[in-house]
Design an enzyme around this catalytic site. Sequence first.
Site, mmCIF file in Angstrom:
data_model
loop_
_atom_site.group_PDB
_atom_site.id
_atom_site.type_symbol
_atom_site.label_atom_id
_atom_site.label_comp_id
_atom_site.label_asym_id
_atom_site.label_seq_id
_atom_site.Cartn_x
_atom_site.Cartn_y
_atom_site.Cartn_z
ATOM 1 N N GLY B 28 -13.000 -23.154 -15.066
ATOM 2 C CA GLY B 28 -12.406 -21.871 -14.685
ATOM 3 C C GLY B 28 -13.114 -20.781 -15.461
ATOM 4 N N SER B 29 -12.464 -20.320 -16.545
ATOM 5 C CA SER B 29 -13.105 -19.329 -17.398
ATOM 6 C C SER B 29 -14.126 -19.976 -18.340
ATOM 7 C CB SER B 29 -12.048 -18.575 -18.198
ATOM 8 O OG SER B 29 -11.291 -19.473 -18.991
ATOM 9 N N CYS B 30 -14.124 -21.297 -18.424
ATOM 10 C CA CYS B 30 -15.103 -22.002 -19.266
ATOM 11 C C CYS B 30 -16.496 -21.890 -18.644
ATOM 12 C CB CYS B 30 -14.752 -23.485 -19.380
ATOM 13 S SG CYS B 30 -13.183 -23.820 -20.202
ATOM 14 N N ILE B 31 -17.511 -22.112 -19.502
ATOM 15 C CA ILE B 31 -18.894 -22.147 -19.026
ATOM 16 C C ILE B 31 -19.423 -23.572 -19.154
ATOM 17 C CG2 ILE B 31 -21.281 -21.441 -19.551
ATOM 18 C CD1 ILE B 31 -20.062 -19.032 -18.567
ATOM 19 N N GLY B 93 -17.311 -19.348 -15.915
ATOM 20 C CA GLY B 93 -17.004 -18.001 -16.381
ATOM 21 C C GLY B 93 -16.253 -17.157 -15.368
#
Lengths: 195, 172
Positions: B28-31, B93
């Site tokens: 999700g917001s992780c890379i 991201g």
Amino acid sequence: MSTYTETQLDALRELANIGSGQAAAALSTMLGHPVDISVPTAAALPLAEAVAVAGNPDEARHGILVPIVGEFEAAVVLLVPEPDAVQLCSVYNLDPSGEDGASFLGEIGNILGTSYINVLAEMSGLDMEPAPPQVVHDMLGAILASVLLASGEDTDTALLLDSALTVEGKPCSLSFLLIPVGGGVHELLGRIGVV
Amino acid sequence: MEGELPARMGEWVVGTEAGTVLSCIGLGSCIGLALLDRRAKVAGLAHVMLPESPGGITPQPGKFADLAVPALVAELQRQGAMKHRLEAVLVGGAQMFALGRGSGQDIGARNEVAVRAQLDRLRIPVRAAATGGGKGRSMRVTVPDGEVVFREAAGRPITLLDPSADTLRMAA
């Protein structure tokens, strides 16, 4: 890293039990169908495991987020598998992937989240209220990871209070998670006399 | 899937054996940061959660961009990669929800900036990226060619880095 004693987890489980009972009653009134709840689980887990216990991170879910703001901050998250969302929305002849369906799912999140936290607010005397719901259709892992990372200063442990709701007559179930933000949980526990 | 090595949140994995697939599932917001030395046939994949470590003792450096990138580069070098041959591919991201206060806002974008800053510092070129937006993604990196494929929720797999054609695609 926050840790919780068994007594604290028991107390949180009991709060979740009462909260989700209220939430189920409210949903039942809205849908006109009886709604059952499972015995809630309360677990404090490392973030990666918290995502894993919810299911395969690749699976699609309708995710409804209701941020809780005030003296106690948290995120209420509903996770609804696709076929269950279809069943749920069929109560009002809606399509979950359409705009009205998404809005209906958001309203379900609102009703469940509001009735749940009203119980917590009454029992603890802490001020808390729901912000408008946000609805997405995405991968389970992405939904949960985004909520966990955006809501917590504590990036090691996630506290999950999880109840499954089952709607009778419309064979569907959904998971209901309350994810407290940061230190608010200890304040909540303190207010109900569990230290 | 057989031979699949998943990097869970805050972890990284390294593959040197042909046929191994490194994966980040449900970004999700992780890379998801893939680092490849295609000559040495070594690939690494980090699942980065947050831009900056809080300082002090950090039990899990893989969580933070400022620690994860240099740590993964060092690990790849131990496995035979040369730093000047490393290429990077970024996926993830996203901002799925408007949530969080102050610096909590748009963690996805801040993660990407932090990962790119580390890559710049280490002079590692970003060959392809599929970042931002509001949709979750999964990515898979095949060892030893370094093929990188990602897919958005309910979408088809898209090849970001195709070693056979050596073509690069920049996705939105």
